[in-house]
Design a protein around this motif. Structure first.
Motif, short mmCIF file in Angstrom:
data_model
loop_
_atom_site.label_atom_id
_atom_site.label_comp_id
_atom_site.label_asym_id
_atom_site.label_seq_id
_atom_site.Cartn_x
_atom_site.Cartn_y
_atom_site.Cartn_z
N TYR A 235 41.61 -15.92 -2.92
CA TYR A 235 40.29 -15.17 -2.13
C TYR A 235 39.93 -15.79 -0.74
O TYR A 235 39.87 -17.16 -0.80
CB TYR A 235 39.03 -14.97 -2.92
CG TYR A 235 37.74 -14.65 -2.09
CD1 TYR A 235 36.98 -15.44 -1.59
CD2 TYR A 235 37.37 -13.47 -2.22
CE1 TYR A 235 35.87 -15.27 -1.07
CE2 TYR A 235 36.30 -13.05 -1.66
CZ TYR A 235 35.71 -13.95 -1.00
OH TYR A 235 34.31 -13.62 -0.07
N LYS A 236 40.14 -15.16 0.14
CA LYS A 236 39.75 -15.37 1.48
C LYS A 236 38.85 -14.61 2.11
O LYS A 236 39.24 -13.22 2.02
CB LYS A 236 40.98 -15.73 2.45
CG LYS A 236 41.84 -16.97 1.75
CD LYS A 236 42.99 -17.18 2.87
CE LYS A 236 44.06 -18.24 2.38
NZ LYS A 236 45.06 -18.50 3.36
N HIS A 237 38.08 -14.72 3.06
CA HIS A 237 37.25 -14.10 4.00
C HIS A 237 37.62 -14.23 5.18
O HIS A 237 37.61 -15.37 5.99
CB HIS A 237 35.59 -14.42 3.61
CG HIS A 237 34.51 -13.50 4.34
ND1 HIS A 237 33.52 -13.56 4.18
CD2 HIS A 237 35.09 -12.07 4.76
CE1 HIS A 237 32.83 -12.58 4.73
NE2 HIS A 237 33.64 -11.65 5.14
N ASP A 313 35.69 -7.39 9.21
CA ASP A 313 35.18 -8.07 8.23
C ASP A 313 35.93 -7.70 7.03
O ASP A 313 35.70 -6.87 6.29
CB ASP A 313 33.74 -7.57 7.79
CG ASP A 313 33.05 -9.03 7.52
OD1 ASP A 313 33.77 -9.79 6.75
OD2 ASP A 313 31.89 -9.17 7.45
N ARG A 314 36.85 -8.59 6.70
CA ARG A 314 37.95 -8.56 5.62
C ARG A 314 37.89 -9.60 4.65
O ARG A 314 37.78 -10.55 4.78
CB ARG A 314 39.23 -8.53 6.44
CG ARG A 314 40.32 -8.58 5.28
CD ARG A 314 41.86 -8.26 6.10
NE ARG A 314 41.95 -7.03 6.71
CZ ARG A 314 43.07 -6.44 7.30
NH1 ARG A 314 43.74 -7.37 7.68
NH2 ARG A 314 42.84 -5.48 7.73
N VAL A 324 45.66 -7.48 -1.45
CA VAL A 324 44.62 -6.36 -1.30
C VAL A 324 43.60 -6.87 -0.42
O VAL A 324 42.79 -7.84 -0.46
CB VAL A 324 44.01 -6.32 -3.09
CG1 VAL A 324 43.03 -5.15 -2.57
CG2 VAL A 324 44.90 -5.95 -3.99
N ASP A 325 43.46 -5.82 0.71
CA ASP A 325 42.56 -6.09 1.48
C ASP A 325 41.48 -4.96 1.51
O ASP A 325 41.58 -4.09 1.67
CB ASP A 325 43.22 -6.33 3.35
CG ASP A 325 44.11 -7.34 3.22
OD1 ASP A 325 43.98 -8.52 2.86
OD2 ASP A 325 45.09 -7.13 3.93
N LEU A 326 40.06 -5.73 1.39
CA LEU A 326 39.04 -4.87 1.45
C LEU A 326 38.31 -4.93 2.81
O LEU A 326 37.78 -6.25 2.97
CB LEU A 326 38.38 -5.14 0.21
CG LEU A 326 37.07 -4.06 0.20
CD1 LEU A 326 37.45 -2.51 -0.08
CD2 LEU A 326 36.08 -4.70 -1.08
N GLU A 343 38.03 0.47 4.38
CA GLU A 343 39.52 0.79 4.12
C GLU A 343 39.67 -0.33 2.79
O GLU A 343 39.15 -1.26 2.86
CB GLU A 343 40.37 0.64 5.11
CG GLU A 343 40.05 1.22 6.46
CD GLU A 343 41.06 1.19 7.52
OE1 GLU A 343 41.00 2.14 8.46
OE2 GLU A 343 41.52 0.23 7.63
N LEU A 344 40.62 0.16 2.13
CA LEU A 344 41.37 -0.74 1.19
C LEU A 344 42.82 -0.54 1.01
O LEU A 344 43.54 0.55 1.26
CB LEU A 344 40.91 -0.57 -0.36
CG LEU A 344 41.32 -1.50 -1.32
CD1 LEU A 344 40.21 -1.37 -2.51
CD2 LEU A 344 42.60 -0.80 -1.90
#
Length: 405
Positions: A235-237, A313-314, A324-326, A343-344
């Motif tokens: 997980y990354k922000h 802000d991903r 998977v990018d939210l 978006e997803l």
């Protein structure tokens, strides 16, 4: 845009701590952390006098509490000793002659019952032998057909990437959204009951990748739930800013910088050219999806004036060959207009796919995972679409409503 303007547009929909809840807003900058807790319910049973005489410690129930912060720190599982259950104290009981005889008699009866049950089990097995699991051939030819959507995706890739031996700059991604009828402005309806690929000649529709806040929040919680020790999901922000410029040949150049440092990220100056789209209608789900092939060409830093700016802000969730990018996106144009989107998207690791394609061409499908890569990519997209919440009642599916922000 000033920071106070950003703060004024936060959305109240995340389950946050009390101090955050007082702000009455959702902000992935603040609320991206994941707290995975497994609550344990323990009860102290009433023990009989015979159990109290020989108190046995019940097995502990381990509880894992993992907290994923922006730095990725995690706390390990608690020790079993901390979760041990101690029996309630009581006076020990001694057995007299009558009590000992009664216990012995009870043990004899239990042994006799077990002996009869064992004989009955042997007799039943001799009359009804257990049958082995039936192994069927997939067909009279001994082979099974390729998933039709996987086949369409393979055809889509091969047809549009023909003549491009180098896939290093190719991007394959799927976005969740809805296919909208241009004339009516609502989600497409077709008389089919299962997943269907639209013919590219069908031009009466458009694809909208924007979803509601509630759907975005739901995906946030679902994806946070799979980030746990041993899951293989990382997980990354990211806090990014995309600035768009007009190139010398009229192409659009995108410069991506880290919002915190202001530095250009790796491969951050590109011209992204769309090659082709494949729209897939999923009537049994609340969302459809679109697969896009693009080429990202590196460019020098532009000297022209910025024409558009976009803050992202991903939250990125990486697993095996997909990411998977939210993302929450705030776009602003030179006219001062601002727009929020949710978006997803699911991106496939193209370099690994290209390696498997080479093995497929050289050695055949038995020694290549090319089709498995495509199937895994689609599995993630389909499952996400199937887990989507229905849109907010009263919101036009074909518009970006201000109330969604």
């Amino acid at each position: 845009m000033a920071d106070n303007d950003v703060e004024s547009r936060k959305r109240p929909w995340v389950d946050s701590p009390p101090e955050e809840r007082r702000r009455s807003s959702y902000d992935p900058v603040r609320d991206h952390h994941v707290t995975l807790t497994h609550s344990r319910n323990s009860s102290i049973e009433n023990l009989s006098s015979s159990e109290t005489a020989s108190p046995a410690k019940r097995p502990a129930t381990p509880s894992t509490i993992a907290r994923i912060e922006s730095g990725g720190a995690e706390s390990g599982p608690r020790s079993a000793e901390s979760d041990s259950i101690t029996p309630r104290s009581g006076t020990s009981t001694s057995f007299g002659a009558e009590d000992t005889q009664q216990v012995t008699s009870t043990e004899d009866r239990n042994q006799n019952q077990q002996h009869h049950q064992h004989q009955h089990s042997q007799h039943s097995n001799s009359q009804h032998p257990q049958s082995n699991t039936v192994k069927l051939s997939p067909s009279v030819w001994g082979e099974k057909p390729l998933d039709p959507i996987v086949k369409r995706l393979d055809d889509f890739i091969q047809r549009n990437l023909r003549g491009r031996p180098n896939w290093d700059r190719i991007e394959i991604e799927a976005k969740l959204g809805i296919i909208v009828e241009k004339r009516r402005g609502y989600r497409l309806y077709l008389p089919v009951q299962s997943e269907s690929v639209l013919d590219p000649s069908f031009q009466d529709v458009r694809f909208e990748s924007n979803m509601t806040m509630q759907q975005h929040q739901h995906f946030n919680k679902l994806l946070n739930g799979v980030v746990r020790p041993g899951s293989g999901v990382t997980y990354k922000h990211h806090h990014l800013v995309d600035s768009f410029y007009k190139g010398q040949r009229g192409e659009k150049i995108r410069v991506t910088t880290d919002r915190n440092t202001g530095e250009i990220v790796k491969d951050g100056v590109i011209s992204k050219q769309t090659i082709a789209h494949m729209n897939v209608y999923m009537p049994e789900c609340n969302l459809d999806y679109r697969i896009t092939l693009s080429e990202e060409l590196p460019k020098p830093s532009p000297e022209a004036e910025c024409t558009n700016r976009r803050e992202k802000d991903r939250l990125s969730y990486d697993h095996q060959i997909v990411r998977v990018d939210l993302t929450q996106v705030k776009s602003s144009s030179g006219y001062g207009n601002q727009e929020w989107m949710h978006e997803l998207e699911v991106e496939l690791a193209v370099p690994k796919l290209a390696h498997e394609r080479t093995k497929l061409l050289q050695h055949g499908p038995s020694r290549s995972a090319y089709y498995d890569f495509l199937a895994t990519f689609l599995n993630n997209v389909r499952l996400l679409g199937g887990k989507a919440l229905p849109p907010t009642q009263g919101v036009n599916l074909g518009s970006n409503n201000e109330n969604q922000r």
